[in-house]
Scaffold this active site. Structure first.
Site, PDB file in Angstrom:
ATOM      1  N   TYR A 278       5.599 -15.976  25.625  1.00  0.00           N
ATOM      2  CA  TYR A 278       6.425 -16.589  24.599  1.00  0.00           C
ATOM      3  C   TYR A 278       7.880 -16.162  24.742  1.00  0.00           C
ATOM      4  CZ  TYR A 278       6.730 -12.295  21.722  1.00  0.00           C
ATOM      5  OH  TYR A 278       7.007 -11.036  21.245  1.00  0.00           O
TER       6      TYR A 278
ATOM      7  N   ARG B 151     -15.351 -20.744  27.599  1.00  0.00           N
ATOM      8  CA  ARG B 151     -14.764 -19.410  27.700  1.00  0.00           C
ATOM      9  C   ARG B 151     -15.184 -18.775  29.018  1.00  0.00           C
ATOM     10  NH1 ARG B 151     -16.446 -14.031  26.124  1.00  0.00           N
ATOM     11  NH2 ARG B 151     -14.632 -12.759  25.591  1.00  0.00           N
TER      12      ARG B 151
ATOM     13  N   GLU C  37      10.238   1.684  22.782  1.00  0.00           N
ATOM     14  CA  GLU C  37      11.001   0.655  22.065  1.00  0.00           C
ATOM     15  C   GLU C  37      10.429   0.482  20.671  1.00  0.00           C
ATOM     16  OE1 GLU C  37      10.514  -3.123  24.199  1.00  0.00           O
ATOM     17  OE2 GLU C  37       8.474  -2.562  24.718  1.00  0.00           O
TER      18      GLU C  37
ATOM     19  N   LYS D  37       6.486 -10.874  28.645  1.00  0.00           N
ATOM     20  CA  LYS D  37       6.485 -11.201  27.208  1.00  0.00           C
ATOM     21  C   LYS D  37       5.226 -11.985  26.846  1.00  0.00           C
ATOM     22  CE  LYS D  37       9.896 -12.437  23.644  1.00  0.00           C
ATOM     23  NZ  LYS D  37       9.707 -11.257  22.806  1.00  0.00           N
TER      24      LYS D  37
ATOM     25  N   LEU E 245      10.044  -4.191  27.190  1.00  0.00           N
ATOM     26  CA  LEU E 245      10.531  -5.547  27.424  1.00  0.00           C
ATOM     27  C   LEU E 245      12.048  -5.462  27.575  1.00  0.00           C
ATOM     28  CD1 LEU E 245       9.626  -8.578  27.474  1.00  0.00           C
ATOM     29  CD2 LEU E 245      10.728  -8.710  25.240  1.00  0.00           C
TER      30      LEU E 245
ATOM     31  N   ARG F 267      13.897 -15.300  31.713  1.00  0.00           N
ATOM     32  CA  ARG F 267      12.826 -14.330  31.452  1.00  0.00           C
ATOM     33  C   ARG F 267      11.472 -15.029  31.325  1.00  0.00           C
ATOM     34  NH1 ARG F 267      13.429 -10.392  26.463  1.00  0.00           N
ATOM     35  NH2 ARG F 267      12.944 -12.304  25.360  1.00  0.00           N
TER      36      ARG F 267
HETATM   37  N1  PDD Z   1      10.782  -9.692  20.167  1.00  0.00           N
HETATM   38  N2  PDD Z   1      10.967  -5.386  22.858  1.00  0.00           N
HETATM   39  C1  PDD Z   1       9.906  -6.053  22.341  1.00  0.00           C
HETATM   40  C2  PDD Z   1       8.563  -5.386  22.391  1.00  0.00           C
HETATM   41  C3  PDD Z   1      10.083  -7.325  21.783  1.00  0.00           C
HETATM   42  O1  PDD Z   1       9.033  -7.983  21.282  1.00  0.00           O
HETATM   43  C4  PDD Z   1      11.379  -7.894  21.743  1.00  0.00           C
HETATM   44  C5  PDD Z   1      11.630  -9.267  21.177  1.00  0.00           C
HETATM   45  C6  PDD Z   1      12.445  -7.160  22.285  1.00  0.00           C
HETATM   46  C7  PDD Z   1      13.865  -7.679  22.294  1.00  0.00           C
HETATM   47  O2  PDD Z   1      14.016  -8.764  23.187  1.00  0.00           O
HETATM   48  P1  PDD Z   1      15.133  -9.890  22.929  1.00  0.00           P
HETATM   49  O3  PDD Z   1      16.422  -9.181  22.770  1.00  0.00           O
HETATM   50  O4  PDD Z   1      15.075 -10.730  24.153  1.00  0.00           O
HETATM   51  O5  PDD Z   1      14.717 -10.613  21.669  1.00  0.00           O
HETATM   52  C8  PDD Z   1      12.207  -5.914  22.841  1.00  0.00           C
HETATM   53  C9  PDD Z   1      10.923 -11.011  19.612  1.00  0.00           C
HETATM   54  C10 PDD Z   1      12.208 -11.225  18.909  1.00  0.00           C
HETATM   55  C11 PDD Z   1       9.708 -11.317  18.751  1.00  0.00           C
HETATM   56  O6  PDD Z   1       8.631 -10.946  19.164  1.00  0.00           O
HETATM   57  O7  PDD Z   1       9.840 -11.950  17.697  1.00  0.00           O
END
Ligand code: PDD
Length: 285
Positions: A32, A100, A181, A149, A205, A51
């Site tokens: 996603y 499945r 993170e 992601k 990420l 990405r």
């Molecule tokens: N999340 N680390 C994780 C684990 C994340 O899920 C996200 C983003 C980020 C930051 O990435 P970016 O700057 O590209 O949004 C770092 C999104 C916003 C979400 O899951 O809603």
């Protein structure tokens, strides 16, 4: 009611359907992206598209849509739903085979692609940015490829609930003593003129917001150090903050019940937020 996008069609949200055999549903076999919208324009669409391609490649999953068409769908959803500020969620899965099975389906299986908007008026002018947020630390027990992601967000979701239960806003995850993170954002500490954040690796990420903010910080003559840091070091830092597409730059004022500095956002994070919003708005498309 929102208009959403499913496999080529724009539909009212209550008419949009995905199979019970979808690999995203059964196996979390999907990726996603979340792209923010300011002034009705997309923030860093290119970064998210690059990405997305990388996530798909790492999982040996095809990309069912060209970058140009994807941009068009994003813009059309913004238009159809009248979004001025908010987010666009995009998900691609390996599709819905007839049963499945742990093995990947035949590559000819049509993939699933879904996009929807999230209307968030006041996203840029979020009062939380003036107050700052509080976090707790939790163990990072996610899988080893957090650089992809994927939609397998159960542990981050549980982390968010642990934070809520503790009466705070979010959780910073810790692996082998070092912060990886936040549950859905990248984590930073500030010491003097120096911004410290974990280096990009499969452990985190690599945020699109992170890349932009580190560049803006360097352009503003701040020092950037990409290295591991502990919760103890963070608690003694001058400031801390997070970045993501949905929060931009958000100050962190408390970690595990310990206030950072005087417990207010400080100077660096609010300044970076301002620069990020200004520059991103200028470059938005
Ligand atoms: N999340 N680390 C994780 C684990 C994340 O899920 C996200 C983003 C980020 C930051 O990435 P970016 O700057 O590209 O949004 C770092 C999104 C916003 C979400 O899951 O809603």
């Amino acid at each position: 009611m929102r208009t959403v996008y499913v496999n080529g069609d724009y539909l009212p949200e209550n008419e949009a359907k995905v199979s019970i055999f979808d690999r995203g549903f059964l196996m979390a076999d999907g990726v996603y992206e979340v792209t923010s919208v300011l002034d009705g324009k997309l923030i860093d669409f290119d970064g998210h598209a690059v990405r997305l391609q990388r996530s798909l490649d790492e999982l040996d999953m095809a990309n069912p849509i060209s970058k140009e068409d994807l941009l068009e769908v994003h813009r059309e959803l913004v238009r159809l739903n009248g979004i001025e500020e908010g987010m666009i969620y995009l998900q691609i899965t390996r599709g819905a085979p007839s049963d499945r099975d742990f093995a990947f389906p035949d590559p000819e299986t049509p993939q699933t692609i879904v996009l929807f908007t999230q209307n968030k008026p006041g996203l840029a002018d979020n009062p939380a940015a003036k107050k700052g947020m509080k976090v707790i630390s939790i163990e990072d027990i996610r899988w080893g490829r957090r650089d992809i992601k994927t939609v397998q967000l159960l542990y981050p979701s549980m982390g968010k609930m642990m934070a809520k239960k503790a009466g705070v806003d979010d959780a910073w995850m810790v692996q082998d003593g070092f912060v990886t993170e936040g549950t859905s954002n990248n984590a930073y500490i500030v010491k003097g003129n120096k911004i410290i954040t974990r280096e990009a690796s499969p452990d985190i990420l690599k945020g699109i917001t992170r890349t932009a903010v580190l560049r803006f910080a360097q352009e503003a003559q701040m020092e950037v150090e990409e290295r591991n840091f502990t919760i103890e070091e963070a608690r003694e830092a001058d400031e801390a903050f997070i970045t993501s597409a949905s929060t931009f730059v958000m100050p962190v004022v408390e970690i595990d019940g310990v206030a950072l500095g005087d417990g207010t956002p400080g100077h660096v994070a609010p300044r970076l937020r301002e620069i990020y919003l200004d520059e991103s708005r200028k470059a938005a498309g």
